[in-house]
Design a protein around this motif. Sequence first.
Motif, PDB file in Angstrom:
ATOM      1  N   CYS A  32     110.602  67.099   1.375  1.00 25.96           N
ATOM      2  CA  CYS A  32     109.614  67.852   2.158  1.00 25.96           C
ATOM      3  C   CYS A  32     109.973  67.933   3.640  1.00 25.96           C
ATOM      4  O   CYS A  32     109.991  69.019   4.228  1.00 25.96           O
ATOM      5  CB  CYS A  32     108.228  67.240   1.969  1.00 25.96           C
ATOM      6  N   GLU A  33     110.252  66.798   4.264  1.00 21.20           N
ATOM      7  CA  GLU A  33     110.522  66.807   5.702  1.00 21.20           C
ATOM      8  C   GLU A  33     111.832  67.529   6.013  1.00 21.20           C
ATOM      9  O   GLU A  33     111.947  68.205   7.043  1.00 21.20           O
ATOM     10  CB  GLU A  33     110.547  65.382   6.248  1.00 21.20           C
ATOM     11  N   GLY A  34     112.801  67.385   5.121  1.00 18.46           N
ATOM     12  CA  GLY A  34     114.072  68.065   5.331  1.00 18.46           C
ATOM     13  C   GLY A  34     113.960  69.579   5.247  1.00 18.46           C
ATOM     14  O   GLY A  34     114.872  70.296   5.669  1.00 18.46           O
ATOM     15  N   SER A  35     112.835  70.076   4.703  1.00 16.76           N
ATOM     16  CA  SER A  35     112.628  71.522   4.566  1.00 16.76           C
ATOM     17  C   SER A  35     111.580  72.054   5.533  1.00 16.76           C
ATOM     18  O   SER A  35     111.224  73.228   5.464  1.00 16.76           O
ATOM     19  CB  SER A  35     112.188  71.836   3.125  1.00 16.76           C
ATOM     20  N   CYS A  36     111.082  71.191   6.412  1.00 21.14           N
ATOM     21  CA  CYS A  36     110.003  71.569   7.329  1.00 21.14           C
ATOM     22  C   CYS A  36     110.448  72.709   8.245  1.00 21.14           C
ATOM     23  O   CYS A  36     111.508  72.645   8.879  1.00 21.14           O
ATOM     24  CB  CYS A  36     109.590  70.350   8.157  1.00 21.14           C
ATOM     25  N   VAL A  37     109.636  73.747   8.322  1.00 19.07           N
ATOM     26  CA  VAL A  37     109.989  74.948   9.080  1.00 19.07           C
ATOM     27  C   VAL A  37     110.170  74.659  10.562  1.00 19.07           C
ATOM     28  O   VAL A  37     111.079  75.195  11.207  1.00 19.07           O
ATOM     29  CB  VAL A  37     108.919  76.040   8.871  1.00 19.07           C
ATOM     30  N   ILE A  38     109.337  73.782  11.127  1.00 20.47           N
ATOM     31  CA  ILE A  38     109.456  73.547  12.570  1.00 20.47           C
ATOM     32  C   ILE A  38     110.758  72.824  12.903  1.00 20.47           C
ATOM     33  O   ILE A  38     111.287  72.977  14.004  1.00 20.47           O
ATOM     34  CB  ILE A  38     108.238  72.804  13.152  1.00 20.47           C
ATOM     35  N   GLN A  39     111.289  72.057  11.932  1.00 23.83           N
ATOM     36  CA  GLN A  39     112.598  71.445  12.166  1.00 23.83           C
ATOM     37  C   GLN A  39     113.681  72.526  12.211  1.00 23.83           C
ATOM     38  O   GLN A  39     114.585  72.476  13.043  1.00 23.83           O
ATOM     39  CB  GLN A  39     112.919  70.420  11.085  1.00 23.83           C
ATOM     40  N   GLN A  40     113.563  73.494  11.323  1.00 24.97           N
ATOM     41  CA  GLN A  40     114.549  74.566  11.302  1.00 24.97           C
ATOM     42  C   GLN A  40     114.493  75.405  12.587  1.00 24.97           C
ATOM     43  O   GLN A  40     115.474  76.047  12.962  1.00 24.97           O
ATOM     44  CB  GLN A  40     114.327  75.480  10.088  1.00 24.97           C
ATOM     45  N   SER A  41     113.356  75.387  13.269  1.00 20.46           N
ATOM     46  CA  SER A  41     113.213  76.181  14.493  1.00 20.46           C
ATOM     47  C   SER A  41     113.578  75.395  15.748  1.00 20.46           C
ATOM     48  O   SER A  41     113.362  75.882  16.855  1.00 20.46           O
ATOM     49  CB  SER A  41     111.773  76.704  14.612  1.00 20.46           C
ATOM     50  N   GLY A  42     114.103  74.205  15.565  1.00 22.80           N
ATOM     51  CA  GLY A  42     114.568  73.427  16.702  1.00 22.80           C
ATOM     52  C   GLY A  42     113.678  72.273  17.100  1.00 22.80           C
ATOM     53  O   GLY A  42     114.032  71.485  17.979  1.00 22.80           O
ATOM     54  N   HIS A  43     112.497  72.149  16.477  1.00 23.55           N
ATOM     55  CA  HIS A  43     111.609  71.017  16.728  1.00 23.55           C
ATOM     56  C   HIS A  43     111.794  70.010  15.598  1.00 23.55           C
ATOM     57  O   HIS A  43     112.240  70.347  14.510  1.00 23.55           O
ATOM     58  CB  HIS A  43     110.156  71.474  16.791  1.00 23.55           C
ATOM     59  N   GLU A  44     111.437  68.788  15.851  1.00 23.64           N
ATOM     60  CA  GLU A  44     111.583  67.766  14.813  1.00 23.64           C
ATOM     61  C   GLU A  44     110.476  67.899  13.779  1.00 23.64           C
ATOM     62  O   GLU A  44     109.364  68.335  14.076  1.00 23.64           O
ATOM     63  CB  GLU A  44     111.562  66.370  15.441  1.00 23.64           C
ATOM     64  N   THR A  45     110.794  67.493  12.563  1.00 24.29           N
ATOM     65  CA  THR A  45     109.898  67.681  11.430  1.00 24.29           C
ATOM     66  C   THR A  45     108.584  66.913  11.580  1.00 24.29           C
ATOM     67  O   THR A  45     108.496  65.916  12.304  1.00 24.29           O
ATOM     68  CB  THR A  45     110.602  67.227  10.136  1.00 24.29           C
ATOM     69  N   VAL A  46     107.564  67.362  10.873  1.00 26.90           N
ATOM     70  CA  VAL A  46     106.313  66.613  10.754  1.00 26.90           C
ATOM     71  C   VAL A  46     106.584  65.337   9.951  1.00 26.90           C
ATOM     72  O   VAL A  46     107.353  65.355   8.989  1.00 26.90           O
ATOM     73  CB  VAL A  46     105.235  67.463  10.043  1.00 26.90           C
ATOM     74  N   THR A  47     105.949  64.238  10.329  1.00 24.68           N
ATOM     75  CA  THR A  47     106.146  62.962   9.614  1.00 24.68           C
ATOM     76  C   THR A  47     105.252  62.926   8.369  1.00 24.68           C
ATOM     77  O   THR A  47     104.265  62.193   8.297  1.00 24.68           O
ATOM     78  CB  THR A  47     105.818  61.775  10.532  1.00 24.68           C
ATOM     79  N   ILE A  48     105.617  63.724   7.384  1.00 25.95           N
ATOM     80  CA  ILE A  48     104.786  63.909   6.194  1.00 25.95           C
ATOM     81  C   ILE A  48     104.602  62.600   5.426  1.00 25.95           C
ATOM     82  O   ILE A  48     103.482  62.237   5.034  1.00 25.95           O
ATOM     83  CB  ILE A  48     105.407  64.988   5.286  1.00 25.95           C
ATOM     84  N   GLY A  49     105.686  61.876   5.186  1.00 26.60           N
ATOM     85  CA  GLY A  49     105.596  60.657   4.387  1.00 26.60           C
ATOM     86  C   GLY A  49     104.702  59.609   5.018  1.00 26.60           C
ATOM     87  O   GLY A  49     103.897  58.967   4.338  1.00 26.60           O
ATOM     88  N   ALA A  50     104.813  59.423   6.332  1.00 21.46           N
ATOM     89  CA  ALA A  50     104.014  58.407   7.011  1.00 21.46           C
ATOM     90  C   ALA A  50     102.533  58.772   7.012  1.00 21.46           C
ATOM     91  O   ALA A  50     101.667  57.896   6.891  1.00 21.46           O
ATOM     92  CB  ALA A  50     104.521  58.213   8.442  1.00 21.46           C
ATOM     93  N   VAL A  51     102.225  60.071   7.134  1.00 20.72           N
ATOM     94  CA  VAL A  51     100.824  60.505   7.065  1.00 20.72           C
ATOM     95  C   VAL A  51     100.282  60.304   5.652  1.00 20.72           C
ATOM     96  O   VAL A  51      99.145  59.865   5.454  1.00 20.72           O
ATOM     97  CB  VAL A  51     100.681  61.979   7.505  1.00 20.72           C
ATOM     98  N   GLU A  52     101.098  60.596   4.644  1.00 22.59           N
ATOM     99  CA  GLU A  52     100.688  60.395   3.244  1.00 22.59           C
ATOM    100  C   GLU A  52     100.384  58.922   2.977  1.00 22.59           C
ATOM    101  O   GLU A  52      99.373  58.581   2.338  1.00 22.59           O
ATOM    102  CB  GLU A  52     101.792  60.889   2.309  1.00 22.59           C
ATOM    103  N   LYS A  53     101.240  58.056   3.476  1.00 22.61           N
ATOM    104  CA  LYS A  53     101.003  56.613   3.322  1.00 22.61           C
ATOM    105  C   LYS A  53      99.707  56.205   4.013  1.00 22.61           C
ATOM    106  O   LYS A  53      98.885  55.470   3.443  1.00 22.61           O
ATOM    107  CB  LYS A  53     102.192  55.845   3.911  1.00 22.61           C
ATOM    108  N   PHE A  54      99.493  56.677   5.248  1.00 23.29           N
ATOM    109  CA  PHE A  54      98.267  56.350   5.986  1.00 23.29           C
ATOM    110  C   PHE A  54      97.032  56.807   5.214  1.00 23.29           C
ATOM    111  O   PHE A  54      96.050  56.064   5.084  1.00 23.29           O
ATOM    112  CB  PHE A  54      98.301  57.003   7.369  1.00 23.29           C
ATOM    113  N   LEU A  55      97.071  58.033   4.701  1.00 23.34           N
ATOM    114  CA  LEU A  55      95.917  58.585   3.986  1.00 23.34           C
ATOM    115  C   LEU A  55      95.517  57.717   2.802  1.00 23.34           C
ATOM    116  O   LEU A  55      94.344  57.381   2.623  1.00 23.34           O
ATOM    117  CB  LEU A  55      96.246  59.991   3.476  1.00 23.34           C
TER     118      LEU A  55
END
Length: 475
Positions: free
Chosen positions: A104-127
């Motif tokens: 998921c994070e490796g495919s994050c659109v904002i990473q492809q646009s030059g920004h770093e990916t959303v921390t999806i896994g860490a948010v999932e763990k927190f939730l």
Amino acid sequence: MSDKMLQFVRQERKMPEKRTPKQRSEDFREIYDSFTEGAAQIQASRCSQCGVPFCQIHCPLANNIPDWLMLTANGRLEEAYELSQATNNFPEICGRICPQDRLCEGSCVIQQSGHETVTIGAVEKFLTDTAWENGWVKPVVPVRERAETVAIIGAGPGGLAAGEQLRRRGYQVHIYDRYDRAGGLLSYGIPGFKLEKDVVDRRIKLLEEAGIKFHLGQDIGGTLPFSELREKHNAILVATGVYQARDLSLPGSELGNILPALYYLTEANRRDLGLGSDHMSEDLDAKGKNVVVIGGGDTAMDCVRTAVRQGAKSVKCLYRRDKENMPGSEREVKNAEEEGVEFVWLSAPDAFVGTENVSEVLVSKVHLGVPDASGRQVPQIVPDSREAIPADLVIKALGFSPENLPKLFNEQALEVSSYGTLQVNNSTMMTALDGVFAAGDIVRGASLVVWAIKDARDAADQIHSYIERRKTAAA
């Protein structure tokens, strides 16, 4: 769209705090702290809510990531948890151990646009950890009970996920496993610094509260005949995973202190759990030893980082390709380097040297040649480049192959592929035996926990359809 989203232009990517390498080397606790609620909301708000969510597309479970990130950013945590668990039986586990950098994070659109990916896994763990703390995680309660019973062979992630899905439909579910503890690789294969065992234990307890029956220490095909399971249950799911270690046939392989990775990790996990073992010995302890791990996948990373925590004198990882071609998670490689592991890239073992026990590994340098049919460059030995690396303990982490299940279960009608995996009908997931299904690594080959969950959920649907068809035909 909530005005709290699209904050990636204002907020930097941040992971939860990570303990120092020295702190990490002293125990088997997880290395990352949890997000605070505020930090999780900020990181979730970085999601761009893109029209084509590549994070979801590249998640094997098709988790609705953008929506539960938006709910998290808006403080609607219980709703976010409900959405995350709707497609994933074990979000707290996937949030910890999935290689998000490859999915998921490796495919994050904002990473492809030059920004770093959303921390999806860490948010999932927190939730999900928040959900457990607040009592939002409840055992499955079927709308109605059914008389039909289903046997699942294997109490790993695939078997557990299928069991929960079938129990949700009201089936009487019985899970059989050879080990004395449910969880499979979650319990005995993955070290505590990636997945603490109380996280697994509370999930298994929840499944027991849902009415799933566990039968542990069972020798299927031996003391418990496979034919007996077929007679006793309306359907069977084989979800054993793959446990047979791939090997290297090199001179000196018969020497002592040369171990397969899973054997080493299982015993290390048993020690961490405070469990005894009939064959636990100092040979399995890396303390004070020069340790060499052969392999480049996530299992190799588990081994080198376990050896560090056991107090090894030195830890080297030999891999025949370079860092860019390593199959293991980039994040895990970085963690291992921080903890003092030395990676010997472009190297291949030639032989093991010693008297009774191994004392050295002879290694030749490698250069990468032309790409093969898969597109990967072929490793080629550099002539006259051999050197000796001191080694008191060698761990072979070369991947896993299926066990011979037709022989193990004493059921030759089970058909296998040329790779030894069980052959199934791609539409129904049924094997050559009527009413016997298979899912996960035993069909797919060695893969990720998230794929085992996906396959298991699909298999549960197919088992339900099969039982319904038989019920209709008998009416």
